[in-house]
Design a protein around this motif. Structure first.
Motif, PDB file in Angstrom:
ATOM      1  N   ALA A  40      49.269  14.102 -11.836  1.00  0.00           N
ATOM      2  CA  ALA A  40      50.084  15.397 -11.231  1.00  0.00           C
ATOM      3  C   ALA A  40      49.077  16.466 -10.969  1.00  0.00           C
ATOM      4  O   ALA A  40      48.189  16.369 -11.327  1.00  0.00           O
ATOM      5  CB  ALA A  40      50.902  15.720 -12.443  1.00  0.00           C
ATOM      6  N   ASP A 110      55.113   9.489 -19.292  1.00  0.00           N
ATOM      7  CA  ASP A 110      56.182   9.987 -19.944  1.00  0.00           C
ATOM      8  C   ASP A 110      56.419   9.826 -21.383  1.00  0.00           C
ATOM      9  O   ASP A 110      55.585   8.646 -21.893  1.00  0.00           O
ATOM     10  CB  ASP A 110      57.514   9.315 -19.290  1.00  0.00           C
ATOM     11  N   TYR A 113      55.390  13.926 -18.835  1.00  0.00           N
ATOM     12  CA  TYR A 113      55.756  14.314 -17.462  1.00  0.00           C
ATOM     13  C   TYR A 113      57.062  14.812 -17.326  1.00  0.00           C
ATOM     14  O   TYR A 113      57.406  15.806 -16.398  1.00  0.00           O
ATOM     15  CB  TYR A 113      55.104  13.237 -16.388  1.00  0.00           C
ATOM     16  N   GLU A 117      58.424  18.471 -15.815  1.00  0.00           N
ATOM     17  CA  GLU A 117      59.200  18.586 -14.782  1.00  0.00           C
ATOM     18  C   GLU A 117      60.506  19.276 -15.182  1.00  0.00           C
ATOM     19  O   GLU A 117      60.955  20.372 -14.390  1.00  0.00           O
ATOM     20  CB  GLU A 117      59.712  17.196 -14.325  1.00  0.00           C
ATOM     21  N   LYS A 118      61.026  19.192 -16.130  1.00  0.00           N
ATOM     22  CA  LYS A 118      62.190  19.846 -16.595  1.00  0.00           C
ATOM     23  C   LYS A 118      61.896  21.181 -16.868  1.00  0.00           C
ATOM     24  O   LYS A 118      62.693  22.284 -16.781  1.00  0.00           O
ATOM     25  CB  LYS A 118      62.832  19.342 -17.800  1.00  0.00           C
TER      26      LYS A 118
END
Length: 120
Positions: A40, A110, A113, A117-118
């Motif tokens: 990212a 995850d 990540y 994002e949220k």
């Protein structure tokens, strides 16, 4: 959401949660998270392709799946770990620093990540 390698995977395999909720008339639906590992960069990063990672500070937790992933990803483009500046940081701390724009490249997976994002 859960990761196959996380603590919820053990709970899922044992069926503990299903048993407790079934007794209350509820059920559980498990959804594995969408990405296992990601590289990212912030939205306005000048880094546009993976090759741009050369010479950059890359944050991840040493000894993690992300550590293995970066080694394999670098190998796939003819680079080695010596071509980047390794910065080891616990994943939760790195997530916060990434969201604050303090990290140029973050190797993670995850659910971290997805949480980032949220959170924007």
């Amino acid at each position: 959401m859960y990761s196959k390698l996380g603590p919820l995977a053990v709970i899922r395999k044992q069926g503990t949660l299903e048993k407790r909720l079934k007794a209350q008339g509820n059920s559980v639906t498990w959804h594995e998270t969408g990405r296992s590992s990601v590289i990212a960069v912030p939205p306005k990063s000048p880094l546009k392709k993976f090759e741009d990672i050369k010479g950059q500070e890359v944050y991840f937790q040493k000894g993690s799946a992300s550590h293995y992933f970066i080694l394999r990803a670098l190998q796939s483009i003819g680079l080695t770990i010596k071509d980047i500046k390794i910065r080891s940081m616990p994943t939760i701390e790195a997530r916060g620093a990434f969201l604050e724009g303090k990290i140029p490249v973050w190797m993670t997976g995850d659910p971290h990540y997805a949480i980032a994002e949220k959170m924007g």
